[in-house]
Design a protein around this motif. Structure first.
Motif, mmCIF file in Angstrom:
data_model
loop_
_atom_site.group_PDB
_atom_site.id
_atom_site.type_symbol
_atom_site.label_atom_id
_atom_site.label_comp_id
_atom_site.label_asym_id
_atom_site.label_seq_id
_atom_site.Cartn_x
_atom_site.Cartn_y
_atom_site.Cartn_z
ATOM 1 N N THR A 17 -34.056 9.732 -84.861
ATOM 2 C CA THR A 17 -34.392 11.145 -84.902
ATOM 3 C C THR A 17 -34.303 11.568 -86.359
ATOM 4 N N ILE A 18 -35.363 12.136 -86.887
ATOM 5 C CA ILE A 18 -35.394 12.572 -88.280
ATOM 6 C C ILE A 18 -35.703 14.058 -88.300
ATOM 7 N N THR A 19 -34.840 14.822 -88.964
ATOM 8 C CA THR A 19 -35.047 16.255 -89.101
ATOM 9 C C THR A 19 -35.081 16.575 -90.585
ATOM 10 N N HIS A 20 -36.152 17.195 -91.047
ATOM 11 C CA HIS A 20 -36.291 17.518 -92.472
ATOM 12 C C HIS A 20 -35.794 18.922 -92.772
ATOM 13 N N GLY A 21 -34.918 19.416 -91.971
ATOM 14 C CA GLY A 21 -34.297 20.719 -92.169
ATOM 15 C C GLY A 21 -32.924 20.666 -91.519
ATOM 16 N N ASN A 22 -32.406 21.770 -91.103
ATOM 17 C CA ASN A 22 -31.112 21.816 -90.429
ATOM 18 C C ASN A 22 -31.281 21.444 -88.963
ATOM 19 N N GLN A 23 -30.203 20.945 -88.373
ATOM 20 C CA GLN A 23 -30.208 20.648 -86.948
ATOM 21 C C GLN A 23 -28.862 21.021 -86.369
ATOM 22 N N TYR A 24 -28.852 21.614 -85.220
ATOM 23 C CA TYR A 24 -27.629 22.070 -84.575
ATOM 24 C C TYR A 24 -27.581 21.520 -83.159
ATOM 25 N N VAL A 25 -26.379 21.162 -82.714
ATOM 26 C CA VAL A 25 -26.177 20.690 -81.351
ATOM 27 C C VAL A 25 -25.041 21.508 -80.759
#
Length: 87
Positions: A17-25
């Motif tokens: 999984t690649i996120t080019h910004g912020n990620q929240y769980v």
């Protein structure tokens, strides 16, 4: 998606999984992570780990125990406790 709202993601090979910004769980319930091999966590900058209850890590007795209201902030120190053991 199952009728009860349950979602299962399976990969029979590598998965990324690649996120080019912020990620929240956010998990409204318990969270369980199982790794049947080695695991690593790489953080290029600061890491902030909080628990509003006890934390116990072992790794074959190298240990680390934190309990309620332990705060440890570094760049050159701030420590409050109500138990902290780390070996």
């Amino acid at each position: 998606m199952h009728a009860d709202g349950t979602v299962v993601y399976k990969s029979f090979a590598d998965g990324y999984t690649i996120t080019h910004g912020n990620q929240y769980v956010k998990v409204n319930g318990s969270c369980h992570i199982s790794v049947e091999g080695n695991a690593s966590l790489h953080v290029k900058n600061d890491i902030d780990i909080k628990s509003e209850g006890a934390v116990y890590l072992d790794s074959a007795q190298a240990l680390a125990i934190f309990t309620d209201d332990v705060v440890l902030v570094h760049p050159t120190f701030h420590l409050t406790c109500d138990k902290l053991e780390a070996y």
